[in-house]
Every structure is written in structure tokens, then in C-alpha cells.
Design a protein around this motif. Structure first.
Motif, PDB file in Angstrom:
ATOM      1  N   LEU A 162       0.472  11.436   3.351  1.00 30.84           N
ATOM      2  CA  LEU A 162      -0.395  10.425   2.746  1.00 30.84           C
ATOM      3  C   LEU A 162      -1.208   9.652   3.783  1.00 30.84           C
ATOM      4  N   SER A 173       0.598   4.057  -2.799  1.00 28.34           N
ATOM      5  CA  SER A 173       0.299   5.442  -2.436  1.00 28.34           C
ATOM      6  C   SER A 173       1.303   6.409  -3.063  1.00 28.34           C
ATOM      7  N   ARG A 195       0.826  -1.211   0.000  1.00 29.78           N
ATOM      8  CA  ARG A 195       0.000   0.000   0.000  1.00 29.78           C
ATOM      9  C   ARG A 195       0.862   1.264   0.000  1.00 29.78           C
TER      10      ARG A 195
END
Length: 260
Positions: A234, A213, A209
């Protein structure tokens, strides 16, 4: 930014297209080392199946994996980003990225491998079975086999930007950033926030992830300090262990509350 990833044990089937072209893979300085592993691995698996199973560290239930390695030169090849599967790659989900993010992935992601040394996600390879922990009868331990050619090829691939090292321990021995490159390298651990314990399965998913991102956001942090700020922007909770001296990597802890 160069992102170093581990491969996956499980892999998608080889394709039906053009067979492997060894000379077309990225990092051409690794070609001869790749050929040496490819030749011995294919010969081993075409011979005594029981010996091949023991060398590759396969359980009885995975005996069928040996056949993959006998067809490495003739099987159809697919982009490495399609071959590697598993928790990290499911979370990364390259196929669903937009066109710009896919271009960034092709430039920045490098997958380490016992067979190929390291490949970019656009490099076309067949499905195979050979971890970095394998010790081939002729070449010996693959981690040691890759050390010299990697030492020449990887600093060039790293350029002058950030190196985000997400490899598992089995693959870090093949190349360790040194000197100036190490100073702009960041490693990541994933910890369960309440207990500060390392998590296993969720470790891989979180790393996938994180990479997704960064690619989706078009982020281009220049170094570890900028990476920390980018990840926080983020939405990640990050703790930093800055290096005690110049020429050593930064260690980042990403904290998660859910452990799956």
C-alpha cells in the motif's frame, strides 16, 4: 482483523435522536462495568462541579464539559464513528468510505474508552468526557476497573485473526493481549525517517491513514507478517521488530518523511 483504536479527547455534540440504550452496545459482557462507570460519572458531575473538574482533570476552560456527563442517559446518541473527532479520525474519514469499506469498519474497528470500555464505530453513544486515566472516587482507576471484564470479552472479539493495536499508552493497560492472541498482535509506532524519532501529531494522522488504506483496499492480512507485506504493498515504509519469543506482539515502525 480487529483494529484497536484510542478515542479522541474532543468529541462531536450528541445527536437529537434516541437516547443511549446501554444494553444495545457491542461486547455485552462489558454492560455491568459500563453501567457502574456511567452511574458514578453522572452522579459526580451532577454534584460538586469543582470536584468533578479535578477528578476529570479538566482545565478551567473546559469546565463546560462537565455538563455533558450529567445528560448521558437523556442526550441523543450517535454512532461512535461520528462522535469521535480529532487528528486520527479526520485522517480515517469514515464518512467518505464506500459502502463495502464502511461494512468492514463496522466489523473490525474497536474504540477504547474510559466510560464504555470499548465500542464499535456503529454503537450509538452520547458525547461525553472521561478518559481512561480518570480515578473515580468510588470505582477507583478506570484502567484497573476495566481489566477484568476486558480480559473476558476481548479475546472473543479478537477471534482467530490479526489484532492491530493502535492505542495510545493510556488505553493499553485496560487490556493487554496475552498468549496466542499476543502472538498475532502487531503494534505500530510512527517515526520520522531521517531522525528515527517518534512523531506526535503526525503519529495520529498516519495511523488514521493506515486504517483507511486497509479498509479501502479490502485487505485482510491473517497475521503480523502478512500485515507488513500488505502495508508495503500500500506504499508504507515499514520496519519490523519480530517478537523474540512466542506469545509476544510484533512491533512495527512506519517511517514518514514529513512531520506536520
Amino acid at each position: 482483523m480487529l483494529v484497536l483504536l484510542p478515542p479522541s479527547e474532543g468529541k462531536a455534540p450528541s445527536g437529537r435522536g434516541t437516547a443511549l440504550k446501554l444494553e444495545s452496545l457491542s461486547l455485552p459482557g462489558l454492560t455491568e462495568a459500563r453501567r457502574a462507570v456511567l452511574d458514578e460519572l453522572a452522579e459526580l458531575c451532577a454534584g460538586d462541579e469543582e470536584k468533578a473538574r479535578e477528578v476529570l482533570g479538566l482545565s478551567e476552560g473546559l469546565r463546560g464539559e462537565i455538563a455533558k456527563n450529567t445528560q448521558l442517559r437523556s442526550a441523543g446518541a450517535r454512532p461512535a464513528g461520528e462522535i469521535y473527532t480529532g487528528v486520527l479520525y479526520d485522517a480515517l474519514d469514515l464518512a467518505s468510505l464506500d459502502t463495502a469499506a464502511k461494512r468492514r469498519a463496522s466489523r473490525s474497528l474497536l474504540v477504547f474508552s474510559g466510560l464504555w470500555g470499548a465500542v464499535r464505530v456503529t454503537d450509538r453513544i452520547p458525547s461525553y468526557r472521561c478518559s481512561m486515566g480518570v480515578r473515580l472516587p468510588g470505582l477507583g482507576a478506570l484502567g484497573a476497573h476495566w481489566r477484568t471484564p476486558m480480559a473476558a470479552a476481548l479475546p472473543e472479539a479478537a477471534g482467530d485473526g490479526l489484532v492491530l493495536d493502535l492505542r495510545s499508552s493510556a488505553y493499553t493497560g485496560a487490556w493487554k493481549p496475552k498468549g496466542e492472541v499476543a502472538g498475532r498482535t502487531a503494534t505500530v509506532r510512527v517515526l520520522h525517517a531521517p531522525t528515527r524519532k517518534v512523531v506526535s501529531h503526525f503519529n495520529k494522522a498516519t495511523k488514521g491513514r493506515i486504517v483507511r488504506s486497509l479498509l479501502a483496499a479490502g485487505a485482510a492480512p491473517a497475521g503480523p507478517a502478512e500485515l507488513v507485506e500488505t502495508l508495503r504493498d500500500l506504499g508504507y515504509e515499514v520496519e519490523v521488530q519480530a517478537p523474540a519469543r512466542a506469545g509476544t506482539a510484533w512491533a512495527l515502525d512506519v517511517l514518514v518523511n514529513e512531520v506536520h
